[in-house]
Design a protein around this motif. Structure first.
Motif, PDB file in Angstrom:
ATOM      1  N   SER A 112       2.718 -43.979 -13.091  1.00  0.00           N
ATOM      2  CA  SER A 112       2.712 -42.774 -13.169  1.00  0.00           C
ATOM      3  C   SER A 112       1.850 -41.970 -12.728  1.00  0.00           C
ATOM      4  CB  SER A 112       3.885 -41.405 -14.360  1.00  0.00           C
ATOM      5  OG  SER A 112       4.639 -42.065 -14.906  1.00  0.00           O
ATOM      6  N   ALA A 113       1.753 -41.178 -11.529  1.00  0.00           N
ATOM      7  CA  ALA A 113       0.544 -40.435 -10.904  1.00  0.00           C
ATOM      8  C   ALA A 113       0.985 -38.751 -11.448  1.00  0.00           C
ATOM      9  CB  ALA A 113       0.422 -40.934  -9.184  1.00  0.00           C
ATOM     10  N   ASP A 114       0.135 -38.265 -12.166  1.00  0.00           N
ATOM     11  CA  ASP A 114       0.137 -36.671 -12.339  1.00  0.00           C
ATOM     12  C   ASP A 114       1.698 -36.867 -12.806  1.00  0.00           C
ATOM     13  OD1 ASP A 114      -1.961 -36.227 -11.494  1.00  0.00           O
ATOM     14  OD2 ASP A 114      -1.364 -35.871  -8.872  1.00  0.00           O
ATOM     15  N   ASP A 115       2.174 -35.897 -12.464  1.00  0.00           N
ATOM     16  CA  ASP A 115       3.559 -35.885 -12.813  1.00  0.00           C
ATOM     17  C   ASP A 115       4.487 -36.701 -11.736  1.00  0.00           C
ATOM     18  OD1 ASP A 115       3.156 -33.902 -14.667  1.00  0.00           O
ATOM     19  OD2 ASP A 115       3.296 -32.105 -13.251  1.00  0.00           O
ATOM     20  N   GLU A 153      -2.569 -50.688   0.316  1.00  0.00           N
ATOM     21  CA  GLU A 153      -2.326 -49.245   1.169  1.00  0.00           C
ATOM     22  C   GLU A 153      -0.134 -48.985   1.007  1.00  0.00           C
ATOM     23  OE1 GLU A 153      -3.550 -50.997   5.366  1.00  0.00           O
ATOM     24  OE2 GLU A 153      -4.410 -49.674   5.461  1.00  0.00           O
ATOM     25  N   GLN A 154       0.666 -50.245   0.832  1.00  0.00           N
ATOM     26  CA  GLN A 154       1.551 -49.408   0.582  1.00  0.00           C
ATOM     27  C   GLN A 154       2.274 -48.555  -0.609  1.00  0.00           C
ATOM     28  OE1 GLN A 154       0.891 -52.729   1.915  1.00  0.00           O
ATOM     29  NE2 GLN A 154       2.492 -52.452   3.830  1.00  0.00           N
ATOM     30  N   THR A 155       0.832 -49.009  -1.366  1.00  0.00           N
ATOM     31  CA  THR A 155       1.494 -48.739  -2.758  1.00  0.00           C
ATOM     32  C   THR A 155       0.758 -47.303  -2.363  1.00  0.00           C
ATOM     33  OG1 THR A 155       1.412 -50.670  -4.068  1.00  0.00           O
ATOM     34  CG2 THR A 155       0.771 -48.422  -5.367  1.00  0.00           C
ATOM     35  N   SER A 156       0.038 -47.076  -1.801  1.00  0.00           N
ATOM     36  CA  SER A 156      -1.026 -45.737  -1.851  1.00  0.00           C
ATOM     37  C   SER A 156      -0.627 -44.852  -1.180  1.00  0.00           C
ATOM     38  CB  SER A 156      -3.000 -45.844  -1.115  1.00  0.00           C
ATOM     39  OG  SER A 156      -2.555 -45.734   0.782  1.00  0.00           O
ATOM     40  N   GLN A 157       0.800 -45.137  -0.660  1.00  0.00           N
ATOM     41  CA  GLN A 157       1.652 -43.939   0.844  1.00  0.00           C
ATOM     42  C   GLN A 157       2.662 -43.819  -0.146  1.00  0.00           C
ATOM     43  OE1 GLN A 157       2.112 -46.471   4.534  1.00  0.00           O
ATOM     44  NE2 GLN A 157      -0.157 -45.929   4.586  1.00  0.00           N
ATOM     45  N   LEU A 158       2.915 -44.719  -1.199  1.00  0.00           N
ATOM     46  CA  LEU A 158       4.137 -44.621  -1.969  1.00  0.00           C
ATOM     47  C   LEU A 158       4.284 -43.118  -2.999  1.00  0.00           C
ATOM     48  CD1 LEU A 158       6.622 -46.803  -2.382  1.00  0.00           C
ATOM     49  CD2 LEU A 158       5.575 -46.923  -5.056  1.00  0.00           C
ATOM     50  N   PHE A 159       3.689 -42.428  -3.291  1.00  0.00           N
ATOM     51  CA  PHE A 159       3.404 -41.018  -3.947  1.00  0.00           C
ATOM     52  C   PHE A 159       3.377 -40.153  -2.743  1.00  0.00           C
ATOM     53  CE2 PHE A 159       2.299 -43.877  -7.361  1.00  0.00           C
ATOM     54  CZ  PHE A 159       2.760 -43.753  -7.733  1.00  0.00           C
ATOM     55  N   GLU A 160       4.082 -38.688  -3.566  1.00  0.00           N
ATOM     56  CA  GLU A 160       3.809 -37.657  -2.400  1.00  0.00           C
ATOM     57  C   GLU A 160       2.713 -37.335  -2.005  1.00  0.00           C
ATOM     58  OE1 GLU A 160       5.986 -34.346  -3.704  1.00  0.00           O
ATOM     59  OE2 GLU A 160       5.295 -33.008  -2.518  1.00  0.00           O
ATOM     60  N   GLU A 161       1.768 -37.378  -2.998  1.00  0.00           N
ATOM     61  CA  GLU A 161       0.465 -37.395  -2.733  1.00  0.00           C
ATOM     62  C   GLU A 161      -0.647 -38.639  -2.020  1.00  0.00           C
ATOM     63  OE1 GLU A 161      -2.094 -34.452  -4.271  1.00  0.00           O
ATOM     64  OE2 GLU A 161      -0.267 -32.792  -3.939  1.00  0.00           O
ATOM     65  N   GLU A 168      -6.469 -41.462 -10.927  1.00  0.00           N
ATOM     66  CA  GLU A 168      -5.522 -41.943 -11.939  1.00  0.00           C
ATOM     67  C   GLU A 168      -3.811 -42.382 -12.448  1.00  0.00           C
ATOM     68  OE1 GLU A 168      -6.950 -39.607 -15.439  1.00  0.00           O
ATOM     69  OE2 GLU A 168      -8.285 -40.536 -15.919  1.00  0.00           O
ATOM     70  N   LEU A 169      -4.251 -43.180 -12.420  1.00  0.00           N
ATOM     71  CA  LEU A 169      -1.982 -44.266 -12.672  1.00  0.00           C
ATOM     72  C   LEU A 169      -2.190 -43.886 -14.424  1.00  0.00           C
ATOM     73  CD1 LEU A 169      -2.295 -46.398  -9.537  1.00  0.00           C
ATOM     74  CD2 LEU A 169      -1.558 -44.384 -10.143  1.00  0.00           C
ATOM     75  N   THR A 170      -0.855 -44.175 -14.553  1.00  0.00           N
ATOM     76  CA  THR A 170      -0.442 -44.386 -15.747  1.00  0.00           C
ATOM     77  C   THR A 170       0.364 -45.724 -16.044  1.00  0.00           C
ATOM     78  OG1 THR A 170      -1.069 -42.454 -16.642  1.00  0.00           O
ATOM     79  CG2 THR A 170       0.680 -43.952 -18.434  1.00  0.00           C
ATOM     80  N   LEU A 171       0.283 -47.035 -16.304  1.00  0.00           N
ATOM     81  CA  LEU A 171       1.319 -48.359 -16.207  1.00  0.00           C
ATOM     82  C   LEU A 171       1.716 -48.356 -17.447  1.00  0.00           C
ATOM     83  CD1 LEU A 171      -1.892 -50.150 -14.312  1.00  0.00           C
ATOM     84  CD2 LEU A 171      -0.384 -48.547 -13.050  1.00  0.00           C
TER      85      LEU A 171
END
Length: 407
Positions: A112-115, A153-161, A168-171
Motif C-alpha cells: 500500500s502507498a497512501d490510499d 523501476e517496475q515497482t516505482s511505476q506501478l502506482f498512480e503517482e 512510505e510503503l505498508t507491506l
C-alpha cells in the motif's frame, strides 16, 4: 530444347493464367512470409534483450539450482533453500570475490502507498545492502536499516503517482504481519521491461527460513545467491573457484537432491542460455510454417496436373516436331520452379514488411535474418521441383498420336 526456350514458354504459360498462377503461389507465399515474419520478430526480441544485458555488463554471477523435468524438455528452477550462511562466509573468502549477497523470497501479499493498494503483483526478496552498492541504483541509496526498502523501476511505476525515495510503503505478509517501510533507493530494471515489479528488504528481521546443516546446526538458508567479482578479468577464475567449492565442500552439495544441479552463471552464460531457448523456439516455428509450405506444394502440383491435361494436344505437337521426353519434362519442371520461386520471393518481401511493422510497434531493433531468407528461397525452389516432378513425368509419358487426337 534449351533452357532459355523452356523459360520463355513457361513464363508465357504463367502469364496467360494470371489469376490461377497467383492463387497457386498463395500457399508458398503464406508459408514463407510466416517464417520470415517470425524470424524478424524473434531476432528483434533477442537483440533487444541481449543489448540491454550487454550494455550494463557487470562482473556479476548468480548461483541457483536447477533440474531436468521428468516429462518435457528444457530446465526447471529449484527453489529449495540449500545455500547456508556458512556457505556464504566461505564463498566470501574466495580469491577475486568482492561480495556474496543471499536472495530469499518473502511471502508478500499486499503493498500500500497512501490510499492505493496493490495485491499479489510485487515479488519481495530478502538480501543484503552489498547488492546495490556498485552502481545499479538509479535513485537514492541502498537500505541501511530494517525500516527501509529498495524497489526496482517496475515497482516505482506501478502506482498512480510514481514512487521515489522517501515515500512510505505498508507491506502485508502472508502470515498477517504488516510493517511500514521507507523507499531508500530505486534500482535499475534488469532485462529491461521483461522483469516483474520487485522490492528488496534486508535479511534481518524479515527472512527466517532455516535448515539443519550436515554439521547438525540450524542455519538460515537461501534458494539462490548473487555475487560480484572484483573485475571483469577475475570472473572466469572466480567462477571456477566457486564451482569447485559448491560441488565439493559446501553444505549445498549435501543438501541438494541427487537430480538437482548447482549452476554458477555469469552474464555471458545467461545470454548463451537465452539464445539456446530462442533457437529451440525458432525450430518449432519453422516446423509450423513448414505445414503451410506443404499445402502450397500440393497446390502447385494440382495446378500442374491440370495444366498437363489442358495442354495434351500441345505436347503432342511438340513431340511430332521432334521434342524429346526430356524436353517436355524440362518445360513443366521449369514452370513449377518459377511458380515456387515467385511464391518464395513475394513471401520474403511480405514477411520482411510485416516483421518491420511488428518490431517498430514493439520498439525492438530491426534484424534481417539473411540465413533464413536464403533458406526460404531455397525451400520455394525445392517446393517447385518436388511438386512439378510427377506432372512433368506424366506429361513426358503422353503418347504423341493419342495427344494429337485429343480435343
Amino acid at each position: 530444347m534449351n533452357l532459355r526456350e523452356s523459360l520463355r514458354i513457361s513464363w508465357r504459360s504463367i502469364r496467360s493464367h494470371k489469376l490461377r498462377s497467383t492463387l497457386t503461389t498463395l500457399g508458398v507465399i503464406i508459408g514463407v512470409a510466416a517464417v520470415i515474419t517470425f524470424m524478424v520478430l524473434g531476432s528483434g526480441f533477442s537483440q533487444s534483450i541481449v543489448g540491454d544485458i550487454e550494455a550494463d555488463q557487470e562482473p556479476v554471477m548468480t548461483v541457483h539450482t536447477q533440474t531436468e523435468p521428468e516429462d518435457g524438455f528444457g530446465i526447471m528452477p529449484v527453489d529449495t533453500p540449500i545455500y547456508t550462511e556458512t556457505d556464504i562466509e566461505e564463498l566470501e573468502e574466495v580469491d577475486g570475490i568482492e561480495f556474496v549477497a543471499p536472495d530469499g523470497s518473502l511471502d508478500l501479499v499486499q503493498t500500500s502507498a497512501d490510499d492505493e493498494q496493490v495485491t499479489g503483483v510485487i515479488d519481495a526478496h530478502a538480501t543484503t545492502a552489498d547488492r546495490f552498492e556498485h552502481g545499479s541504483l538509479v535513485d537514492g541509496e541502498t537500505f541501511s536499516g530494517d525500516d527501509e526498502v529498495v524497489i526496482n523501476e517496475q515497482t516505482s511505476q506501478l502506482f498512480e503517482e510514481n514512487l521515489s525515495t522517501d515515500d512510505e510503503l505498508t507491506l502485508t505478509f502472508e502470515d498477517g504481519e504488516s510493517t511500514t517501510v521507507t523507499v531508500s533507493g530505486v534500482v535499475e530494471a534488469e532485462l529491461g521491461d521483461q522483469m516483474p515489479p520487485q522490492l528488496f528488504l534486508p535479511v534481518d528481521p524479515y527472512y527466517t527460513t532455516t535448515v539443519e546443516t550436515p554439521d547438525g546446526d540450524e542455519e538460515r538458508a537461501y534458494p539462490s545467491l548473487e555475487m560480484r567479482a572484483e573485475s571483469i578479468d577475475d570472473v572466469d577464475d572466480a567462477q571456477n573457484s566457486v564451482i569447485d567449492y559448491l560441488e565439493s565442500d559446501s553444505h549445498a552439495a549435501e543438501l541438494k537432491q541427487s537430480d538437482d544441479e548447482i549452476q554458477v552463471q555469469t552474464v555471458e552464460d545467461a545470454i548463451d542460455q537465452f539464445m539456446d531457448l530462442v533457437d529451440q523456439l525458432t525450430v518449432f516455428i519453422g516446423a509450423v510454417a513448414g505445414i503451410a509450405l506443404v499445402v502450397g506444394s500440393i497446390g502447385i502440383a494440382n495446378i500442374m496436373i491440370v495444366s498437363v491435361t489442358e495442354r495434351t494436344r500441345e505436347i503432342g505437337i511438340m513431340k511430332a516436331v521432334g521434342a524429346t521426353k526430356r524436353d517436355v519434362m524440362q518445360l513443366f519442371l521449369v514452370e513449377s520452379v518459377i511458380l515456387g520461386m515467385i511464391g518464395a520471393l513475394v513471401g520474403v518481401g511480405l514477411g520482411l514488411a510485416i516483421g518491420y511493422l511488428g518490431v517498430n510497434f514493439l520498439e525492438w531493433p530491426m534484424a534481417y535474418p539473411i540465413d533464413w531468407i536464403g533458406i526460404a528461397i531455397a525451400m520455394g525452389v525445392g517446393v517447385g521441383v518436388v511438386s512439378g516432378l510427377y506432372p512433368a513425368w506424366r506429361a513426358a509419358r503422353v503418347d504423341p498420336i493419342e495427344a494429337l487426337r485429343h480435343e
